[in-house]
Write a protein that holds these residues in place. Structure first.
Motif, PDB file in Angstrom:
ATOM      1  N   SER A 294       0.685  -0.902  -0.177  1.00  0.00           N
ATOM      2  CA  SER A 294       0.480   0.214   0.226  1.00  0.00           C
ATOM      3  C   SER A 294       1.063   1.055  -0.325  1.00  0.00           C
ATOM      4  N   ARG A 295       0.015   2.314  -0.674  1.00  0.00           N
ATOM      5  CA  ARG A 295       0.438   3.495   0.421  1.00  0.00           C
ATOM      6  C   ARG A 295       0.555   4.358   1.491  1.00  0.00           C
ATOM      7  N   ALA A 296       0.902   3.683   1.998  1.00  0.00           N
ATOM      8  CA  ALA A 296      -0.194   4.487   3.556  1.00  0.00           C
ATOM      9  C   ALA A 296       1.567   4.501   4.109  1.00  0.00           C
ATOM     10  N   PRO A 297       1.339   5.820   5.089  1.00  0.00           N
ATOM     11  CA  PRO A 297       2.514   6.154   5.431  1.00  0.00           C
ATOM     12  C   PRO A 297       3.550   5.581   6.404  1.00  0.00           C
ATOM     13  N   GLU A 298       4.611   4.801   6.305  1.00  0.00           N
ATOM     14  CA  GLU A 298       5.845   4.379   7.005  1.00  0.00           C
ATOM     15  C   GLU A 298       5.106   4.269   8.194  1.00  0.00           C
ATOM     16  N   GLY A 299       4.474   5.686   9.397  1.00  0.00           N
ATOM     17  CA  GLY A 299       4.628   5.081  10.609  1.00  0.00           C
ATOM     18  C   GLY A 299       3.590   4.046  10.926  1.00  0.00           C
ATOM     19  N   GLU A 300       2.452   4.154   9.813  1.00  0.00           N
ATOM     20  CA  GLU A 300       1.154   3.828   9.984  1.00  0.00           C
ATOM     21  C   GLU A 300       1.190   2.233   9.740  1.00  0.00           C
ATOM     22  N   LYS A 301       2.009   1.668   8.806  1.00  0.00           N
ATOM     23  CA  LYS A 301       2.201   0.551   8.081  1.00  0.00           C
ATOM     24  C   LYS A 301       3.108  -0.015   9.512  1.00  0.00           C
ATOM     25  N   ARG A 302       3.453   0.708  10.455  1.00  0.00           N
ATOM     26  CA  ARG A 302       4.498  -0.437  11.093  1.00  0.00           C
ATOM     27  C   ARG A 302       2.673  -0.402  12.222  1.00  0.00           C
ATOM     28  N   GLY A 303       2.404   0.424  12.297  1.00  0.00           N
ATOM     29  CA  GLY A 303       1.419  -0.099  13.162  1.00  0.00           C
ATOM     30  C   GLY A 303       0.501  -0.856  12.416  1.00  0.00           C
ATOM     31  N   MET A 304      -0.015  -0.759  11.961  1.00  0.00           N
ATOM     32  CA  MET A 304      -0.932  -1.973  10.856  1.00  0.00           C
ATOM     33  C   MET A 304      -0.379  -3.633  11.088  1.00  0.00           C
ATOM     34  N   LEU A 305       0.683  -3.565  10.491  1.00  0.00           N
ATOM     35  CA  LEU A 305       2.093  -5.151  10.828  1.00  0.00           C
ATOM     36  C   LEU A 305       1.789  -5.443  11.853  1.00  0.00           C
ATOM     37  N   ARG A 306       1.456  -4.459  13.506  1.00  0.00           N
ATOM     38  CA  ARG A 306       1.929  -4.805  14.183  1.00  0.00           C
ATOM     39  C   ARG A 306       0.794  -6.124  14.820  1.00  0.00           C
ATOM     40  N   GLN A 307      -0.310  -5.188  14.163  1.00  0.00           N
ATOM     41  CA  GLN A 307      -1.876  -5.922  14.679  1.00  0.00           C
ATOM     42  C   GLN A 307      -1.739  -6.885  13.535  1.00  0.00           C
ATOM     43  N   VAL A 308      -1.331  -7.607  13.111  1.00  0.00           N
ATOM     44  CA  VAL A 308      -1.421  -8.321  11.744  1.00  0.00           C
ATOM     45  C   VAL A 308      -0.892  -9.491  12.571  1.00  0.00           C
ATOM     46  N   GLU A 309       0.554  -8.966  12.762  1.00  0.00           N
ATOM     47  CA  GLU A 309       1.030  -9.463  14.015  1.00  0.00           C
ATOM     48  C   GLU A 309       0.749 -10.377  15.871  1.00  0.00           C
ATOM     49  N   THR A 310      -0.354  -9.789  16.135  1.00  0.00           N
ATOM     50  CA  THR A 310      -0.886  -9.673  17.481  1.00  0.00           C
ATOM     51  C   THR A 310      -1.921 -10.609  17.170  1.00  0.00           C
ATOM     52  N   TRP A 311      -2.892 -10.733  15.314  1.00  0.00           N
ATOM     53  CA  TRP A 311      -3.558 -11.582  15.603  1.00  0.00           C
ATOM     54  C   TRP A 311      -3.425 -13.394  15.262  1.00  0.00           C
ATOM     55  N   LEU A 312      -1.992 -13.568  15.036  1.00  0.00           N
ATOM     56  CA  LEU A 312      -1.568 -14.357  14.433  1.00  0.00           C
ATOM     57  C   LEU A 312      -0.897 -14.979  15.869  1.00  0.00           C
ATOM     58  N   ALA A 313      -0.894 -13.826  16.922  1.00  0.00           N
ATOM     59  CA  ALA A 313       0.015 -14.622  18.250  1.00  0.00           C
ATOM     60  C   ALA A 313      -0.735 -15.510  19.261  1.00  0.00           C
ATOM     61  N   SER A 314      -2.671 -14.208  18.557  1.00  0.00           N
ATOM     62  CA  SER A 314      -4.022 -14.670  19.672  1.00  0.00           C
ATOM     63  C   SER A 314      -4.282 -15.959  20.010  1.00  0.00           C
ATOM     64  N   GLU A 315      -4.828 -15.958  20.954  1.00  0.00           N
ATOM     65  CA  GLU A 315      -5.485 -17.710  20.614  1.00  0.00           C
ATOM     66  C   GLU A 315      -6.972 -18.106  19.682  1.00  0.00           C
ATOM     67  N   PRO A 316      -7.163 -18.614  19.363  1.00  0.00           N
ATOM     68  CA  PRO A 316      -7.731 -18.828  17.770  1.00  0.00           C
ATOM     69  C   PRO A 316      -9.518 -18.562  18.868  1.00  0.00           C
ATOM     70  N   VAL A 317     -10.237 -17.726  17.474  1.00  0.00           N
ATOM     71  CA  VAL A 317     -11.803 -17.770  18.420  1.00  0.00           C
ATOM     72  C   VAL A 317     -12.849 -19.086  18.649  1.00  0.00           C
ATOM     73  N   GLU A 318     -13.363 -19.165  18.952  1.00  0.00           N
ATOM     74  CA  GLU A 318     -13.813 -20.842  19.030  1.00  0.00           C
ATOM     75  C   GLU A 318     -14.899 -20.414  18.301  1.00  0.00           C
ATOM     76  N   GLY A 319     -14.544 -21.422  17.240  1.00  0.00           N
ATOM     77  CA  GLY A 319     -16.085 -21.379  16.056  1.00  0.00           C
ATOM     78  C   GLY A 319     -15.490 -20.800  14.915  1.00  0.00           C
ATOM     79  N   ALA A 320     -14.154 -20.459  15.129  1.00  0.00           N
ATOM     80  CA  ALA A 320     -13.291 -19.606  14.136  1.00  0.00           C
ATOM     81  C   ALA A 320     -12.548 -20.882  12.869  1.00  0.00           C
ATOM     82  N   GLY A 321     -11.988 -20.708  12.197  1.00  0.00           N
ATOM     83  CA  GLY A 321     -11.534 -21.869  11.132  1.00  0.00           C
ATOM     84  C   GLY A 321      -9.602 -22.008  11.216  1.00  0.00           C
ATOM     85  N   GLY A 322      -9.641 -21.663  12.263  1.00  0.00           N
ATOM     86  CA  GLY A 322      -8.485 -21.422  12.585  1.00  0.00           C
ATOM     87  C   GLY A 322      -7.336 -22.687  12.344  1.00  0.00           C
ATOM     88  N   SER A 323      -5.870 -22.755  12.442  1.00  0.00           N
ATOM     89  CA  SER A 323      -5.009 -24.300  12.109  1.00  0.00           C
ATOM     90  C   SER A 323      -4.630 -24.054  12.930  1.00  0.00           C
TER      91      SER A 323
END
Length: 323
Positions: A294-323
């Motif tokens: 994307s062309r989001a500002p670099e500072g915003e990108k870093r925050g967005m990427l941290r959200q992705v990392e947080t999602w990946l590290a989180s416990e699967p939601v009950e009933g979701a299609g986690g692996s």
């Protein structure tokens, strides 16, 4: 545009919509001239109700609201100001309305927004240059310059000067190519327009050497499974060659293309990727790739990427299609 908004606007203007649009049915056509004509007819029927500043602002605002509700953090909207110029006094006020509402919607929803100005293959390359100059004047909120409409129309190379104007202003080059037409067309777009991202580009998977070149150049591919299936490029959305593209090292950003017409938003594309067999780590990789492309500002990108990392590290939601 939300289906409900289209129906509401059409009723207010006493505009009769094609049956599929009136009943909010997802479009399904074949990839031939008649099929594209049907897609374009539906698109034009929807666009005809956008005939005022208020209508333009409503669509931008609701697009941001819907992305926020879905969990998106970045929205890059593509607009051809020519389509609305007649209603608001020209291409400059048309673009300025979109930019102003984008800033307001960004504040209201928390979704980061960038605007891409797009020229049409059905119009003159000289018109494209005028749009490129307009986009360049608003570089910043305008983040890219695109080329859309039927890939079979126009001479790609003739749009090169417009893209050069945009690149010199620091805008991303984001033309469409490689959905209706195959690898030779993708190669033409790559050589003539020097894209940073390629709208679709899915047909590059048919030519390993071309795909290797795209990877080497760092061109991101905006893959839209629902669009590919609706236009008959693939039999089903799940047939999109995501694994082939990712295995080749391609940067892939999933996109919904035209949710109104195809009945499928961004989250649905991620669900398709899950159906193909991608696990949590691979879905996170796709999300991170789209943020980086994307062309989001670099500072915003870093925050967005941290959200992705947080999602990946989180416990699967009950009933979701986690692996």
């Amino acid at each position: 545009m939300r289906p409900s908004t289209l129906i509401d606007m059409a009723a207010a203007r006493r505009v009769r919509l094609p049956r599929g649009l009136a009943e909010s049915e997802a479009l399904q056509v074949e990839p031939d001239a008649r099929g594209w004509f049907r897609f374009q007819r539906h698109y034009d029927a929807a666009r005809v109700v956008v005939d005022s500043e208020a209508a333009m602002r409503r669509i931008v605002r609701e697009a941001a609201e819907d992305d926020a509700a879905e969990g998106s953090v970045r929205l890059e909207l593509q607009v051809d100001p020519t389509s609305y110029a007649v209603f608001v006094g020209g291409i400059t006020p048309a673009l300025e309305i979109v930019l102003d509402e984008a800033r307001s919607a960004e504040t209201a929803t928390g979704v980061s927004i960038g605007i891409i100005v797009a020229a049409s293959r059905t119009r003159s390359p000289f018109d494209a240059r005028a749009l490129a100059r307009l986009a360049a004047q608003h570089a910043g909120v305008v983040v890219g310059f695109g080329l859309s409409n039927d890939e079979r129309r126009g001479d790609t190379a003739e749009f090169g000067p417009a893209f050069r104007i945009a690149r010199e202003a620091g805008l991303a080059s984001v033309p469409h190519g490689g959905e209706l037409l195959g690898p030779s067309h993708v190669r033409d777009v790559v050589e003539s327009l020097h894209p940073d991202r390629l709208g679709h580009g899915v047909r590059a998977a048919e030519d390993p050497r071309l795909l290797e070149s795209i990877v080497e150049r760092g061109i991101a591919l905006e893959i839209c499974p629902a669009s590919n299936a609706a236009l008959g490029v693939l039999e089903t959305a799940s047939d999109v060659p995501l694994r082939r593209l990712l295995s080749a090292g391609a940067t892939v950003a999933l996109g919904a293309d035209d949710p109104l017409l195809f009945g499928s938003r961004l989250l649905d594309q991620y669900e398709t990727a899950r159906e193909i067999g991608l696990d949590d780590a691979e879905l996170a990789h796709l999300a991170a790739s789209s943020i980086r492309a994307s062309r989001a500002p670099e500072g915003e990108k870093r925050g967005m990427l941290r959200q992705v990392e947080t999602w990946l590290a989180s416990e699967p939601v009950e009933g979701a299609g986690g692996s």
